[in-house]
Design an enzyme around this catalytic site. Structure first.
Site, PDB file in Angstrom:
ATOM      1  N   THR A 271       0.872  -1.192   0.000  1.00  0.00           N
ATOM      2  CA  THR A 271       0.000   0.000   0.000  1.00  0.00           C
ATOM      3  C   THR A 271       0.902   1.233   0.000  1.00  0.00           C
ATOM      4  O   THR A 271       1.305   1.689  -1.060  1.00  0.00           O
ATOM      5  CB  THR A 271      -0.974   0.015   1.196  1.00  0.00           C
ATOM      6  OG1 THR A 271      -0.240  -0.067   2.409  1.00  0.00           O
ATOM      7  CG2 THR A 271      -1.955  -1.134   1.100  1.00  0.00           C
TER       8      THR A 271
ATOM      9  N   LYS B 226       4.470  -6.851   3.877  1.00  0.00           N
ATOM     10  CA  LYS B 226       4.158  -5.457   3.573  1.00  0.00           C
ATOM     11  C   LYS B 226       3.980  -4.724   4.896  1.00  0.00           C
ATOM     12  O   LYS B 226       3.606  -5.315   5.908  1.00  0.00           O
ATOM     13  CB  LYS B 226       2.901  -5.332   2.727  1.00  0.00           C
ATOM     14  CG  LYS B 226       1.632  -5.493   3.518  1.00  0.00           C
ATOM     15  CD  LYS B 226       0.507  -4.644   2.976  1.00  0.00           C
ATOM     16  CE  LYS B 226       0.917  -3.220   2.860  1.00  0.00           C
ATOM     17  NZ  LYS B 226       0.686  -2.443   4.087  1.00  0.00           N
TER      18      LYS B 226
ATOM     19  N   THR C 189      -1.747  -1.663   7.581  1.00  0.00           N
ATOM     20  CA  THR C 189      -1.533  -3.043   7.980  1.00  0.00           C
ATOM     21  C   THR C 189      -0.164  -3.612   7.686  1.00  0.00           C
ATOM     22  O   THR C 189       0.400  -3.405   6.632  1.00  0.00           O
ATOM     23  CB  THR C 189      -2.522  -3.996   7.271  1.00  0.00           C
ATOM     24  OG1 THR C 189      -3.790  -3.436   7.309  1.00  0.00           O
ATOM     25  CG2 THR C 189      -2.503  -5.351   7.885  1.00  0.00           C
TER      26      THR C 189
ATOM     27  N   GLU D 228       7.305   5.033   7.941  1.00  0.00           N
ATOM     28  CA  GLU D 228       6.936   6.286   7.283  1.00  0.00           C
ATOM     29  C   GLU D 228       7.895   7.413   7.660  1.00  0.00           C
ATOM     30  O   GLU D 228       8.040   7.759   8.825  1.00  0.00           O
ATOM     31  CB  GLU D 228       5.493   6.629   7.644  1.00  0.00           C
ATOM     32  CG  GLU D 228       4.544   5.605   7.036  1.00  0.00           C
ATOM     33  CD  GLU D 228       3.123   5.766   7.505  1.00  0.00           C
ATOM     34  OE1 GLU D 228       2.250   5.275   6.795  1.00  0.00           O
ATOM     35  OE2 GLU D 228       2.907   6.377   8.555  1.00  0.00           O
TER      36      GLU D 228
ATOM     37  N   ASN E 134       1.226  11.635   6.965  1.00  0.00           N
ATOM     38  CA  ASN E 134       0.021  11.388   7.746  1.00  0.00           C
ATOM     39  C   ASN E 134      -0.856  12.599   7.979  1.00  0.00           C
ATOM     40  O   ASN E 134      -2.007  12.445   8.403  1.00  0.00           O
ATOM     41  CB  ASN E 134       0.402  10.767   9.091  1.00  0.00           C
ATOM     42  CG  ASN E 134       0.835   9.326   8.912  1.00  0.00           C
ATOM     43  OD1 ASN E 134       0.071   8.517   8.407  1.00  0.00           O
ATOM     44  ND2 ASN E 134       2.067   9.019   9.276  1.00  0.00           N
TER      45      ASN E 134
ATOM     46  N   SER F  84      -5.977  11.127   3.315  1.00  0.00           N
ATOM     47  CA  SER F  84      -5.808   9.687   3.072  1.00  0.00           C
ATOM     48  C   SER F  84      -7.132   9.116   2.627  1.00  0.00           C
ATOM     49  O   SER F  84      -8.147   9.784   2.637  1.00  0.00           O
ATOM     50  CB  SER F  84      -5.332   9.020   4.347  1.00  0.00           C
ATOM     51  OG  SER F  84      -6.148   9.408   5.423  1.00  0.00           O
TER      52      SER F  84
END
Lengths: 408, 408
Positions: free
Chosen positions: A162, A188, A199, A280, A403, A408
């Protein structure tokens, strides 16, 4: 995702060459669940006799696919097994629609592969709270079944991404009784979480034969030293899933084999580190070694308290050897500590000991270490023999950007 | 601090007019502990008969002044009392030097004021791990004692600031038996923490007469609904100190007086909110109301899990009504929750209920609310009567900038 993310500076040079694992085949397809112009569904089909172990999120708001997997684990292994994963939609917090989507998909996979529904496992990763358009997946099952190949594990790794900035794979091979056993895994995750709670998913395959309860015990034990010792931002996904599948197709019994366990740990450690390296906004990979704690569990509590502290993580981002923040994180962790017995090092530079800065400490020495991509923090509590190692990344403007700045 | 910080957009228009509290006088001075060209030491001197209650950090690596205060609390109130606070150096993790500094300062304060050492309380806030240059404070004690005045509480609020962008004060007055009792408090803190673990410090004074054990019980109880319900980034200072001093000089016994307790709670709530409003990088003030939990403590666990989640805090910074992240934070909190009984609102906009997005929810409605400076998140667990309210701020580039981009 609308935004295109730059490949993490901590990513490995390329996706590794993974060995063929006998008894499992892979396929992937572009079903358009949410993303366009990329694959977003993977199917893995395993031979009869495959045993499967799993570890899942502890979240009380976990997703419908996670609940379904948990209910099925440990079932009869004589009928083969299938795993279907989609990206783009997590099918989490979708009420009774969530269960319906899981039922529709598992039924269609059963029809297309001949594996009974009770042995079809699914996972979904991506946006939450939106109904999963399962029809888009169901219509692709013929194409998926036709495309199965024992060499396509790398395509499977691509399809489940993702916000990952690179696909994650790792492998090991061991000789047992003169025969080669292979282990290959894909993962992932951009940390525990990602935008939309995207996730962490991990699938590991081996052609060794391992009895199911032993496989589960092995997975749980190694998980506590690998995936349960990493953190990006302390948040917990609703969909975290780790499955370990032993097809037995190499005709080698690896149950309770120490060499196999060690090889598996290598693979799981490698994959868990790759998840941190794709954290991230990460620019630093941080290993925190805690020793001298009153117990192993106390050591892990201290390690995770340091790893999750926004103040420690921002100091590392700023390349600042700000050991006072480590003292703070130890003090607040809730596990046993004595200020005057504590010692702290950055790499091999002893910073603090006996409740005080070390007399030989020169900040220039630590400042040089902090400029590196990989940083080791060592903490000794001076209390006992408890130890643990945890891994994390720094907290940067990149995290806020991913974020907060993008919808999102 | 080397950097000059912009006044928080959430700051009140100006420092409030605080009433004179009989029986306490204040002074401040520029001692050059670390900062130049500003005051950095405050002294408060209280009349004989003053009772004092306190609440301190739970950190196991707490500072020498905190340990000293904890040991002295509850002592004889017939001799008056003094509080001395310096900014610029926290005297934390300074080994036996820390105790020496505390002893030197308390001894000098006792000499200058006539208050016995056992009734001299200190606090230090600022950089950690560096020896406190206590001589710079000791030489200023004559000047401090000469400058004591019952109107200088605002100067005291200025002197204890570190990375605060505004001085914090609040007050209340109540009539008891036809006489006026005053309560006035000051605070410093940019959240639980600040660069260099700069500490939350709170001093509240009243001229009411309150028996010491009752005062302590009242403080502990209100603290659990105010200062223990705020968080900026989940980190915990080594030096957090809250002291409540009742001088009795108004000659009104307020022990167990409900009106007094209510006025005190107003002051403590106001000061605690000001700390959040000065949270590092904060642009939004967030109130999280949790109801329907299995217990009050479960409600607080859920509230703090939401308030501390980096994903929730960055979504708020991005003005994104990303309720999925609230579901995630509830799921990971460890307290009881049932996905299908949960409901979530932003302000009066019902977002999710019964394990699913609300059928009437329109994201545009929530998006408008998210643009405001003050945001209310309501969560009902649907399980019981437990409730709690917690307060926090958003997580922005400003936080990263203050904590990573500058050397502290």
């Amino acid at each position: 995702m609308a935004q295109s993310l730059t490949r993490s500076p901590l990513a490995p040079a390329s996706f590794p060459d993974l060995p063929i694992v006998k008894g499992v085949r892979f396929a992937s397809v572009a079903a358009g669940v949410k993303y366009q112009n990329r694959t977003d569904v993977m199917l893995a089909l395993m031979a009869p006799g495959t045993t499967i172990a799993g570890a899942f999120t502890q979240s009380l708001t976990r997703s419908a696919p996670v609940r379904d997997c948990q209910a099925k684990l440990g079932d009869n292994s004589q009928d083969g097994a299938a795993i279907l994963v989609n990206s783009g939609n997590s099918n989490a917090f979708t009420g009774h629609f969530g269960q319906t989507s899981v039922a529709q998909i598992t039924s269609a996979v059963a029809t297309a592969t001949g594996v009974p529904e009770a042995r079809v496992f699914t996972a979904s990763t991506g946006v939450i709270g939106e109904p999963l358009p399962h029809d888009r997946i169901v219509v692709k099952l013929g194409e998926l079944a036709d495309g199965l190949s024992d060499t396509r594990i790398n395509d499977a790794a691509d399809a489940i991404m993702t916000t990952d900035t690179f696909a994650k794979g790792a492998s090991a091979q061991v000789e047992i009784d003169g025969q080669t056993v292979s282990i290959a895994g894909i993962a992932k995750g951009s940390g525990m979480i990602a935008p939309d709670m995207a996730t962490m998913l991990v699938y590991i395959f081996t052609d060794a034969e391992v009895e199911q309860q032993a496989l589960q015990a092995l997975l749980t034990s190694i998980c506590n030293r690998t995936f349960n010792c990493i953190t990006v931002d302390s948040d917990t996904s609703t969909s975290d899933t780790l499955m370990l599948c032993a097809t037995g197709a190499a005709n080698v019994d690896a149950t309770d084999d120490a060499q196999f366990a060690s090889a598996l740990e290598t693979v799981m450690l490698d994959l868990s580190h790759q998840v941190v390296r794709d954290g991230e906004g990460a620019t630093k990979f941080v290993e925190i070694q805690v020793t001298g704690a009153a117990s192993d569990s106390d050591a892990k509590i201290h390690g995770l308290s340091i790893a999750n502290s926004p103040l420690v993580k921002t100091a590392i981002a700023g390349e600042d050897p700000n050991w006072g923040r480590i003292v703070m994180a130890i003090g607040k962790s809730g596990a046993a500590a004595d200020r005057d017995l504590l010692s702290i090092s950055f790499g091999d530079v002893l910073v603090a000991e006996k409740g005080w800065v070390s007399p030989d400490y020169r900040e220039e020495d630590a400042a040089i270490l902090m400029k590196q991509d990989e940083i080791t923090i060592k903490v000794d509590l001076g209390l006992g023999a408890g130890h643990a190692t945890v891994w994390t990344c720094d907290l940067t403007h990149g995290y806020i950007q991913i974020n907060a700045d993008y919808r999102s």
